[in-house]
Structure formats: C-alpha cells, structure tokens
Design an enzyme around this catalytic site. Structure first.
Site, mmCIF file in Angstrom:
data_model
loop_
_atom_site.group_PDB
_atom_site.id
_atom_site.type_symbol
_atom_site.label_atom_id
_atom_site.label_comp_id
_atom_site.label_asym_id
_atom_site.label_seq_id
_atom_site.Cartn_x
_atom_site.Cartn_y
_atom_site.Cartn_z
ATOM 1 N N SER A 67 0.808 -1.217 0.000
ATOM 2 C CA SER A 67 0.000 0.000 0.000
ATOM 3 C C SER A 67 0.848 1.277 0.000
ATOM 4 O O SER A 67 1.666 1.480 -0.890
ATOM 5 C CB SER A 67 -0.931 -0.074 1.204
ATOM 6 O OG SER A 67 -1.789 1.005 1.251
ATOM 7 N N ASP A 287 -1.457 1.545 -3.790
ATOM 8 C CA ASP A 287 -2.235 0.467 -4.408
ATOM 9 C C ASP A 287 -3.657 0.931 -4.738
ATOM 10 O O ASP A 287 -4.532 0.111 -5.030
ATOM 11 C CB ASP A 287 -2.254 -0.794 -3.525
ATOM 12 C CG ASP A 287 -2.899 -0.552 -2.174
ATOM 13 O OD1 ASP A 287 -2.999 0.618 -1.753
ATOM 14 O OD2 ASP A 287 -3.314 -1.535 -1.532
ATOM 15 N N ASP A 289 -6.209 2.229 -3.058
ATOM 16 C CA ASP A 289 -7.430 2.040 -2.273
ATOM 17 C C ASP A 289 -7.703 3.222 -1.344
ATOM 18 O O ASP A 289 -8.643 3.192 -0.558
ATOM 19 C CB ASP A 289 -7.435 0.703 -1.504
ATOM 20 C CG ASP A 289 -6.300 0.573 -0.522
ATOM 21 O OD1 ASP A 289 -5.468 1.490 -0.440
ATOM 22 O OD2 ASP A 289 -6.248 -0.463 0.176
ATOM 23 N N ALA A 386 -10.508 8.829 7.807
ATOM 24 C CA ALA A 386 -10.050 10.166 7.432
ATOM 25 C C ALA A 386 -8.960 10.081 6.368
ATOM 26 O O ALA A 386 -8.837 10.951 5.501
ATOM 27 C CB ALA A 386 -9.517 10.883 8.666
ATOM 28 N N ARG A 516 -4.108 4.980 21.156
ATOM 29 C CA ARG A 516 -4.357 3.551 20.871
ATOM 30 C C ARG A 516 -3.080 2.925 20.299
ATOM 31 O O ARG A 516 -2.264 3.626 19.695
ATOM 32 C CB ARG A 516 -5.512 3.391 19.871
ATOM 33 C CG ARG A 516 -5.302 4.130 18.574
ATOM 34 C CD ARG A 516 -6.372 3.817 17.545
ATOM 35 N NE ARG A 516 -6.118 2.588 16.844
ATOM 36 C CZ ARG A 516 -5.280 2.457 15.811
ATOM 37 N NH1 ARG A 516 -4.603 3.499 15.340
ATOM 38 N NH2 ARG A 516 -5.124 1.286 15.227
ATOM 39 N N PRO A 517 -2.942 1.623 20.522
ATOM 40 C CA PRO A 517 -1.773 0.973 19.908
ATOM 41 C C PRO A 517 -2.018 0.824 18.417
ATOM 42 O O PRO A 517 -3.122 0.445 18.010
ATOM 43 C CB PRO A 517 -1.739 -0.401 20.597
ATOM 44 C CG PRO A 517 -3.126 -0.650 21.075
ATOM 45 C CD PRO A 517 -3.785 0.679 21.288
ATOM 46 N N SER A 518 -1.014 1.127 17.581
ATOM 47 C CA SER A 518 -1.158 0.940 16.126
ATOM 48 C C SER A 518 -1.296 -0.542 15.818
ATOM 49 O O SER A 518 -0.711 -1.379 16.494
ATOM 50 C CB SER A 518 0.080 1.511 15.430
ATOM 51 O OG SER A 518 0.207 0.936 14.147
ATOM 52 N N GLY A 519 -2.059 -0.846 14.765
ATOM 53 C CA GLY A 519 -2.166 -2.232 14.316
ATOM 54 C C GLY A 519 -1.115 -2.566 13.275
ATOM 55 O O GLY A 519 -0.953 -3.727 12.894
#
Ligand code: NG1
Ligand code: ZN
Length: 556
Positions: A67, A287, A289, A386, A516-519
């Site tokens: 991506s 990519d 998206d 966003a 938040r923890p990043s994924g």
C-alpha cells in the site's frame, strides 16, 4: 491428508524456509515487512488462500502490496469470496502458518486446521485463487512464491492477473463468485458506464459546471493507480483527468507523493506546485485504495488545503440523502436506512456536520474490516477513514427494490424526479466498489457529484471547517500494554492513564484526545483536536508525555 498431498506440501515448503527471528502478524492489512523477508510468508499465504477457496467452494484472491509504505517493503493479504477482507476467524491460522518454523510444523498445523474446520482435501469442486500485485519491483518474485503456495494444494489453480490495484482484485473476486463478468475490461466498463449514466441524469439547470475547474489533476503516488486511471479515463468523455506521478514516470513509489503523504504532511506532492493553485487536485495511495483531494492555495509555500476522507464521506452522504428524499417523497415503500460509519480519527467537525444532516453516525475501531462490517448493516452504509479509505455499501434487498422500480420506467424516458433518483442510486451502487474502498471508483463518484451539484472543490471544502488536529507516535516498550474500549476512545489499561488524559483534555476549548496501539507499526498513536493548531499540538504533546510516563519508553 493423503500421501500425494503430503509430499507435495513437503517438497514445496522446503523451498521456502522462513527467516529466523522474525515474527509476523496478519494485522489489519495482512502481512507487511521488508520484501526480502517475505517469500516464505507469501508462499504460505498462497496455501491459506487455496484452503479458503477449498473451504468456501468459491474463488478467493491474493494481493501482493504494501500500500502506502515505502517501496522496499511489500505485503500480502487474502480477499474472501465476497471480495472483502479475509474472515477474521481465519486470522489466527494465518499468523500460525506464517510463523511455523519448519515444513513439518507447517503440515501439522494444516492437518489440525482442516480437521477442525471440516475441510475435505479431496481436490474436488472449484478451487481457484486470483493473484494480483502492485508495481513494487519485488512483486513479481513474490507472486511466483504465491503461485507455488496455491498449487501446493492438490487441485488448486492459481490465476495470475499481473499488475492490478488492490480494489480491482477484490472487485474481480466478488464478480467471479456472483457469476458476473470479471475481467479488468469489465471493471473499466462497469465504472465508466455507471459514471455516464449519472452524468446523463444531471439536472439541466445544474449542468453549467464551472469551466475553469473542469479538469481534475491526480497524483498517482508513482504506483499502479495512475496507470489504471489513464486506461479508465479513455472511456470517459465528460471528465478530463490529468495524471501525474504514474508508475511509468520513473519516480519512487510513495516517496514524497501519494495520499498518505499528502494527508499526513499536508504539503503538495512532488510534481505539484504554485502553478496548480486553485485547481481540483487528488491523490491516490500506492495500491489505489485510498483517495484524498487537495487545493493548493495561492502563495501556499508548499502547504495545501486537505479535502480528506471525512469530506468525501460528507459529499456522498449529502448526495445519497438527497436522492433518498426524492425516492421517499410519496411514501409507498419502506424508508431506506442510511448509516454512516467513521473511526475516532474522523475530524470532530465532520461528525457534527453529519449529525446536523440528521444522519446516524456510527463509530468502530480503526481498520476497514470493522467499518465495512458495520456499514453492511444498513440499506445504504457509507464508511470512510479520514485517510481516504472507504466506500458505499448497498444491501441486496435495497438494490433489488431499485431494480424493480427502474425496470418499470419506459425505455428512453427519464421519468419523474423519483424515478431519476432510483436510477441514480442504482448507478451509484454499480460505480462504487462494493467489495472494498477504491480510489478510482471513489474519484469518479466525487467528480460526478460535483458536476451534479454544480460545485467547485472550494464549495465542497466549505461544507464545514476541520478542527485543528495533531497526530503523534510514541515508541514504547510494549504497545500491547495499551488496551482500549469504546471504539478505541477510552483506555482501560494501564489504569489511571485515561483519567490523566481526561484531566489534560478538559483544559482545552473543544479538546478531544485519544491514544491507541497501532495495528501496523510498533507504536502507540496519539490523536488530539482543539480549537487552535497551537493548542491541538500542545494537547497531543502533553498526552504523548503521559503515555511515556505510564508505559516507560523513548518517544518520537
Ligand atoms: P494503524 O497503524 O493501526 O493506525 C493504519 C491507519 C488505518 C489503516 C491501517 C491499514 C491511521 C491513523 N491508521 O493503521 O487507518 O489504514 O493503517 O493500512 O491512519
Ligand atoms: Zn492502500
């Protein structure tokens, strides 16, 4: 598994030994890493995609892309038979497969899993995986690894579709399983014909589109999207598209270009500058998206006015709501349920705007699979992050109702406002990718809605004004120590952190802040909003320090 299957798997997997000391996780976007680490992972995901096809007796997909990440990275993910992301229920198996230390472990895992899932490995029925890749130089070799993984399952066929955008691959998987025409040409034809249909339905009094602004200039992130957009553009008369930073232009993928860069840095991508002041510009990611729009203000010194995923969502919501109001005028059908879905990263001003329109606004955790799932609960569900990833989902029953209604319209006549509204909604359901967020189909929908409204990008951008915001990353020893609830807006662990964030946030007018923890990265993300840029920055920095204090670390 029988002898033939066992030895096939053993032989092929001994050619793909995983690198030592690397632990990979499927995450919200599949496996991603430096491309040199990925051959064995991609091979194993090939096996996974074939097993998924075996289990569901349907065609599945496998996409090789990282991506918006740098060109030396790559990644791999599976498209489920409905064109969506891999069923979450299979993700732990994906993790286990990728991290199995040896061919023997791998076979053991597969044996256990097929037994648990009741998958019969008899090689009967449809067993096909569609393979696609983006323009990364490592893509071709990884695609060969994927092919070998797929064909390690007896009876499985790997169909190499070459270079595609991620959403094209997902669209094709969905179309194949619906028995529809599913080639790349079919994709272009469906998008262009539904676009033309929407153009033909533009009210005549609004069709005087501002001539100065009738061209859109698109930054292709030096990737696959620009090339495909040029092909698509050849089928469109009612829209002039100028593509810059296409993969054949020689620039480096995602380097100073693309939707992620534009959205995060809020500066012009390479190839754009003061000459583009005031023009409608858009940016795709590597990519294709994700889609964002932007305006180069006069004398901008590199800064842009960003028109992000939240504003695309708002434009779509406004248009669809208008069509639904025509449709429901003389009520003889049930009111359609329209819902919008956002994450906590949506700018607060967008949420207020959507609520003021009387829309139902829902929140999910970050990651499009969550948004998609929620949006699918409505007759029409619109979701956007966003960062520009999103789409519009139509329920089958609602589309069935629209089809029945539009079939009655005498051919050649455009009928009443209500009939036109039904035709428009049906065209939107064909134009906008129902499988995943798709920058190309999203761009065409934005363009035709602007023409329909007779709006410039400035008019669109003025729908509401974003609250100033700031995003930061904090590197911590263990990001999984941060546990959240309520669509990631509230920290439940470590204890005391949320109270400290609340106390800090309360000091800022219009303050909002969450962590938040990043994924996808080894960091904790901080997001802050406040009434001025300065206070948003201060709030984000203070909360980043709190995260530091509670988790111990080195912040950046
Ligand atoms: P993480 O790293 O979990 O924040 C990022 C994006 C997501 C999504 C995924 C997958 C932000 C804040 N997060 O996730 O929206 O796009 O990558 O690519 O933009
Ligand atoms: Zn992407």
């Amino acid at each position: 598994m029988n002898e033939e299957q066992h030895s096939l798997l053993l032989n092929s997997s001994s050619r793909f030994i995983p690198p030592q000391g690397v632990k990979l996780s499927y995450g919200t976007a599949g496996f991603r890493a430096d491309a040199s680490l990925l051959p064995s992972t991609v091979f194993r995901v090939g096996i996974l995609a074939a097993l998924r096809s075996l289990k569901t007796r349907s065609v599945t997909g496998l996409m090789i892309t990282a991506s918006h990440n740098q060109v030396s990275d790559n990644g791999v993910k599976v498209a489920d038979p409905n064109g969506g992301m891999l069923s979450q229920h299979w993700e732990p198996f994906a993790d286990a497969l990728a991290n199995a230390p040896s061919p023997q472990h791998l076979i053991l895992l597969i044996n256990e899993f097929v037994e648990k899932e009741g998958i019969s490995m008899d090689g009967a029925g449809t067993l096909e995986v569609l393979l696609g890749r983006d323009t990364r130089p490592s893509g071709d070799a990884l695609l060969q690894a994927a092919k070998q993984g797929v064909t390690s399952i007896v009876g499985a066929v790997a169909t190499d579709l070459g270079i595609l955008t991620t959403p094209q691959l997902h669209w094709m998987v969905r179309a194949r399983n619906k028995g529809m025409k599913a080639s790349e040409q079919d994709y272009f034809e469906q998008l262009s014909s539904s676009f033309r249909c929407l153009v033909d339905l533009i009210p005549t009094e609004k069709s005087k589109f501002n001539g100065v602004n009738d061209k859109v200039v698109v930054d292709g992130a030096n990737g696959v999207g620009g090339v495909k957009l040029k092909d698509l553009g050849k089928l469109l008369n009612a829209l002039a598209i100028e593509v810059r930073n296409s993969s054949e232009d020689g620039g480096v993928l995602n380097d100073g270009v693309g939707a992620d860069y534009v959205q995060k840095e809020k500066v012009v991508p390479h190839g754009f500058g003061s000459k583009d002041a005031g023009i409608r510009c858009a940016s795709l990611d590597g990519d294709a998206d994700r889609l964002v729009y932007f305006i180069v203000p006069p004398e901008s010194s590199g800064r842009i006015d960003l028109v992000d995923g939240d504003k695309i969502l708002s434009l779509f919501a406004l248009f669809i709501r208008e069509q639904l109001s025509f449709l429901n005028e003389k009520e003889d059908i049930n009111q359609a349920r329209l819902g919008v879905v956002q994450t906590a990263y949506a700018n607060g001003a967008s949420t207020n705007y959507l609520k003021q329109l009387g829309l139902e606004v829902n929140f999910t955790p970050t990651g499009v699979k969550y948004l998609h799932e929620k949006a699918a609960e409505f007759d029409i569900g619109i979701y956007f992050e966003a960062n520009g990833h999103g789409t519009v989902l139509f329920s089958e029953s609602f589309v069935g109702g629209l089809e029945a209604r539009t079939n009655k319209i005498a051919s050649g006549s455009k009928g009443s406002e209500r009939e036109k509204a039904a035709l428009r909604l049906l065209a939107v359901s064909k134009l906008i990718n129902q499988a995943v967020g798709d920058a190309l189909s999203g761009l065409l929908l934005v363009e035709v809605i602007l023409q329909h409204m007779g709006w410039s990008i400035h008019r669109w951008n003025d729908l509401y004004h974003d609250l100033p915001s700031r995003q930061l990353k904090v590197k911590v020893a263990d990001r999984t120590a941060v546990v959240t609830t309520n669509a990631e807006t509230v920290v439940v662990s470590p204890p005391g952190l949320q109270e400290a964030i609340n106390e800090e946030t309360a000091r800022y007018p219009q303050g909002r802040c969450f962590v938040r923890p990043s994924g996808t990265e080894d960091v904790v993300r901080v997001y802050a909003e406040a009434s001025t840029q300065e206070t948003a920055d201060t709030l984000a920095n203070s909360v980043a320090r709190l995260v530091d204090q509670f988790l111990g670390s080195n912040s950046s």
